[in-house]
Design a protein around this motif. Structure first.
Motif, PDB file in Angstrom:
ATOM      1  N   ALA A   1     -37.281   9.426  -9.159  1.00  0.00           N
ATOM      2  CA  ALA A   1     -37.302  10.645  -8.512  1.00  0.00           C
ATOM      3  C   ALA A   1     -38.666  11.260  -8.516  1.00  0.00           C
ATOM      4  O   ALA A   1     -38.956  11.881  -7.618  1.00  0.00           O
ATOM      5  CB  ALA A   1     -36.333  11.473  -9.390  1.00  0.00           C
ATOM      6  N   GLY A   2     -39.384  11.034  -9.744  1.00  0.00           N
ATOM      7  CA  GLY A   2     -40.879  11.807  -9.722  1.00  0.00           C
ATOM      8  C   GLY A   2     -41.889  11.013  -8.937  1.00  0.00           C
ATOM      9  O   GLY A   2     -42.801  11.697  -8.194  1.00  0.00           O
ATOM     10  N   PHE A   3     -41.957   9.625  -8.947  1.00  0.00           N
ATOM     11  CA  PHE A   3     -43.075   8.994  -8.358  1.00  0.00           C
ATOM     12  C   PHE A   3     -42.543   8.531  -6.993  1.00  0.00           C
ATOM     13  O   PHE A   3     -43.531   8.037  -5.942  1.00  0.00           O
ATOM     14  CB  PHE A   3     -43.384   7.810  -9.384  1.00  0.00           C
ATOM     15  N   LEU A   4     -41.210   8.164  -6.777  1.00  0.00           N
ATOM     16  CA  LEU A   4     -41.066   7.571  -5.506  1.00  0.00           C
ATOM     17  C   LEU A   4     -40.199   8.222  -4.417  1.00  0.00           C
ATOM     18  O   LEU A   4     -39.719   7.725  -3.591  1.00  0.00           O
ATOM     19  CB  LEU A   4     -40.291   6.102  -5.579  1.00  0.00           C
ATOM     20  N   GLY A   5     -40.006   9.490  -5.084  1.00  0.00           N
ATOM     21  CA  GLY A   5     -39.243  10.599  -3.921  1.00  0.00           C
ATOM     22  C   GLY A   5     -37.875  10.234  -3.778  1.00  0.00           C
ATOM     23  O   GLY A   5     -37.325  10.546  -2.729  1.00  0.00           O
ATOM     24  N   ALA A   6     -37.288   9.436  -4.841  1.00  0.00           N
ATOM     25  CA  ALA A   6     -35.850   9.105  -4.699  1.00  0.00           C
ATOM     26  C   ALA A   6     -35.147  10.037  -4.780  1.00  0.00           C
ATOM     27  O   ALA A   6     -35.102  11.257  -5.435  1.00  0.00           O
ATOM     28  CB  ALA A   6     -35.468   7.998  -5.561  1.00  0.00           C
ATOM     29  N   LYS A   7     -33.895  10.097  -4.074  1.00  0.00           N
ATOM     30  CA  LYS A   7     -32.636  11.061  -4.539  1.00  0.00           C
ATOM     31  C   LYS A   7     -31.954  10.601  -5.409  1.00  0.00           C
ATOM     32  O   LYS A   7     -31.290   9.383  -5.024  1.00  0.00           O
ATOM     33  CB  LYS A   7     -32.087  11.371  -2.878  1.00  0.00           C
ATOM     34  N   LEU A   8     -31.455  11.062  -6.422  1.00  0.00           N
ATOM     35  CA  LEU A   8     -30.549  10.677  -7.437  1.00  0.00           C
ATOM     36  C   LEU A   8     -29.057  11.234  -7.095  1.00  0.00           C
ATOM     37  O   LEU A   8     -28.835  12.456  -6.976  1.00  0.00           O
ATOM     38  CB  LEU A   8     -30.876  11.025  -8.886  1.00  0.00           C
ATOM     39  N   GLU A   9     -28.326  10.298  -6.741  1.00  0.00           N
ATOM     40  CA  GLU A   9     -26.859  10.645  -5.978  1.00  0.00           C
ATOM     41  C   GLU A   9     -25.640   9.997  -6.892  1.00  0.00           C
ATOM     42  O   GLU A   9     -26.086   9.143  -7.741  1.00  0.00           O
ATOM     43  CB  GLU A   9     -26.849  10.104  -4.608  1.00  0.00           C
ATOM     44  N   SER A  10     -24.329  10.681  -7.009  1.00  0.00           N
ATOM     45  CA  SER A  10     -23.403  10.135  -7.008  1.00  0.00           C
ATOM     46  C   SER A  10     -23.190   8.675  -6.864  1.00  0.00           C
ATOM     47  O   SER A  10     -23.164   8.406  -5.688  1.00  0.00           O
ATOM     48  CB  SER A  10     -22.043  10.885  -7.000  1.00  0.00           C
ATOM     49  N   GLY A  11     -23.042   7.880  -7.741  1.00  0.00           N
ATOM     50  CA  GLY A  11     -23.014   6.394  -7.271  1.00  0.00           C
ATOM     51  C   GLY A  11     -21.760   5.976  -6.643  1.00  0.00           C
ATOM     52  O   GLY A  11     -21.969   5.438  -5.485  1.00  0.00           O
ATOM     53  N   VAL A  12     -20.700   6.688  -7.031  1.00  0.00           N
ATOM     54  CA  VAL A  12     -19.447   6.050  -6.192  1.00  0.00           C
ATOM     55  C   VAL A  12     -19.475   6.995  -4.697  1.00  0.00           C
ATOM     56  O   VAL A  12     -19.129   6.188  -3.450  1.00  0.00           O
ATOM     57  CB  VAL A  12     -18.205   6.736  -6.863  1.00  0.00           C
ATOM     58  N   ASP A  13     -19.856   8.243  -4.537  1.00  0.00           N
ATOM     59  CA  ASP A  13     -20.147   8.663  -3.224  1.00  0.00           C
ATOM     60  C   ASP A  13     -21.062   7.879  -2.423  1.00  0.00           C
ATOM     61  O   ASP A  13     -20.833   7.644  -1.097  1.00  0.00           O
ATOM     62  CB  ASP A  13     -20.532  10.052  -3.369  1.00  0.00           C
TER      63      ASP A  13
END
Length: 378
Positions: free
Chosen positions: A258-270
Motif C-alpha cells: 500500500a505504501g510503496f507500490l500504491g496497492a489497494k487493499l481489498e476484501s479478499g472474497v470480493d
C-alpha cells in the motif's frame, strides 16, 4: 435444475477444484439430468491462484525464487485469461509451509522472493497483479520484496541492510531511484482481510509473530523494528504506514504494497469473486452449493461461502453450505444468505482421517448425492 457449485478449498485436504468435482459427481449420480456447473473460489488465501486461473481460463507459470531463508524455491503463480493480469500468493515465496518449525525465525526470514515473482510476471507482459496475502513466514515489513524490486535501504554506515525483521532497526535511509518504471506502472490489487496496524499490540509482530517462530523477546525486537521503519518512512516521505488498515498483514507486506507500490487493499472474497465474474454466473441458477473446511463464526466475516451467499441472496437463489466441521449455533450463517448447512462427516472420526483427500472426496460426493435425491422428490 441448474446447480452452481462453488466450494472454497478444504485446507490440507481438497482444493476448490477437487471439492467442486466431487460434489458435481454426487449430484449427477442422483440425477443425470441435473445441469451442474462449477466455479473455483477462494478468499485471498491458499488456493487463490488456482481458483482464478481456472475461473478465467488462465494458465499457471512456474519460476525459481529466493525462499524465506535464502534458499531457492520453486514458486507457482497464475496469469489470468486476459493475458495481462497475474495472480500471486506470497506464501509461494515466503510461506510458513516452506520451513520446518525449527527453521522458523522472523528475525532472518525475507520476502525477497515475492519481489522476484512480481518481476517475473512483469517480464511475462503483465500490467496488473493481484496478490493474495497470508501464510507468510516473514516479519520484514515487505522490505525484502522491495529490495528485489530495486529499493535500497541504507544503514548508519552507508551500507545496505541485510534480510529479515532484525534489520529493520538498522534502516536510516530509503532510496527508490533504482526502481524500474515498469514496476511503478503496474496496478496492484491486494486481497487482505485483516485490518491490523503495522506495529503495536495489534500489529504484525505481536499478533502474527509467535506463529512464525518468534519468542516473546523476539516479538518485542520485531515490533520495535516495525515502529522504527514506520518512523523512517514518515520522516523521509511524509507517509504514515501505521494509519493504513491492514498494514500489518503478512508481516508488514500490507504496508509495503500500500505504501510503496500504491496497492489497494481489498476484501479478499470480493476481489476474487469479482475477478471470477461470479455474479454473472448466477444467471439462470436454481441452487448454489458452497462451503469450506470449517463453518463457524468466522465464515460470515469475509470468508468465501458468506460472500457467495450474499450475492446469491440478492437474486433470491437458495444456498446450501457443506463443510467438514460445523461449530454449533451459527445464526450469522443464515443471516449472510446461507439457507442451510450440513457436515459431510458421517460420524465420530479423527480429524486426520477425515482430512484424507480420498475420504473427503467420497464424503462430498455422498452428501451431494443425498441432497440431489431430495431435490428429485420436489
Amino acid at each position: 435444475m441448474n446447480i452452481l457449485v462453488a466450494m472454497d478449498s478444504l485446507k490440507g485436504s481438497l482444493s476448490s477444484v477437487e471439492a467442486n468435482k466431487a460434489i458435481a459427481e454426487g449430484f449427477l449420480q442422483a440425477n443425470s439430468n441435473f445441469i451442474v456447473k462449477t466455479v473455483p473460489v477462494a478468499d485471498g488465501g491458499e488456493g487463490t491462484v488456482e481458483a482464478l486461473v481456472y475461473a478465467t481460463n488462465g494458465k499457471f507459470v512456474e519460476t525459481v525464487v529466493t525462499g524465506p531463508i535464502g534458499e531457492s524455491v520453486h514458486a507457482k503463480y497464475g496469469i489470468l485469461g486476459d493475458g495481462v493480469t497475474a495472480v500471486i500468493e506470497v506464501a509461494e515465496a515466503c510461506g510458513l509451509p516452506l520451513l520446518t518449525k525449527v527453521k522458523r525465525n522472523p528475525r532472518i526470514t525475507t520476502s525477497y522472493g515475492v519481489g522476484e515473482m512480481i518481476l517475473h510476471a512483469i517480464d511475462k507482459g503483465c500490467s496488473g497483479i493481484i496478490v493474495g496475502l497470508g501464510g507468510s513466514a516473514t516479519n520484514d515489513a515487505g522490505v525484502g520484496m522491495l529490495q528485489a524490486l530495486g529499493y535500497r535501504f541504507y544503514n548508519q554506515e552507508g551500507g545496505m541492510v541485510g534480510f529479515g525483521g532484525a534489520e529493520l532497526n538498522n534502516i536510516v535511509k530509503i532510496d527508490g531511484e533504482k526502481v524500474a518504471e515498469r514496476v511503478k506502472s503496474v496496478n496492484f490489487r491486494v486481497a487482505c482481510d485483516v485490518t491490523n496496524p503495522l506495529h503495536g499490540v495489534n500489529g504484525a509482530a505481536y499478533v502474527f509473530g509467535p506463529q512464525k517462530g518468534a519468542t516473546p523477546e523476539i516479538v518485542l525486537e520485531l515490533d520495535e523494528g516495525l515502529r522504527h521503519f514506520a518512523d523512517v518512512v514518515l520522516n523521509q516521505f511524509g507517509l504514515n504506514l501505521q494509519d493504513i488498515p491492514g498494514a500489518g498483514a503478512a508481516g508488514g507486506l500490507g504496508a509495503a504494497f500500500a505504501g510503496f507500490l500504491g496497492a489497494k487493499l481489498e476484501s479478499g472474497v470480493d476481489l476474487i469473486l469479482g475477478q471470477a465474474r461470479f455474479e454473472e454466473k448466477l444467471k439462470g441458477v436454481d441452487l448454489v452449493i458452497t462451503g469450506e473446511g470449517k463453518l463457524d463464526g468466522q465464515t460470515s466475516m469475509g470468508k468465501a461461502p458468506a460472500g457467495i451467499a450474499k450475492l446469491a441472496k440478492r437474486k433470491r437463489i437458495p444456498v446450501i453450505a457443506l463443510a467438514g466441521d460445523i461449530s454449533e449455533g451459527n445464526p450469522s450463517l443464515h443471516e449472510s444468505g446461507i439457507s442451510a448447512y450440513f457436515t459431510i462427516v458421517t460420524g465420530p472420526v479423527e480429524l486426520k482421517t477425515a482430512m484424507v483427500p480420498e475420504i473427503a472426496k467420497n464424503n462430498m460426493k455422498r452428501t451431494a448425492e443425498q441432497i440431489g435425491r431430495i431435490l428429485i422428490m420436489k
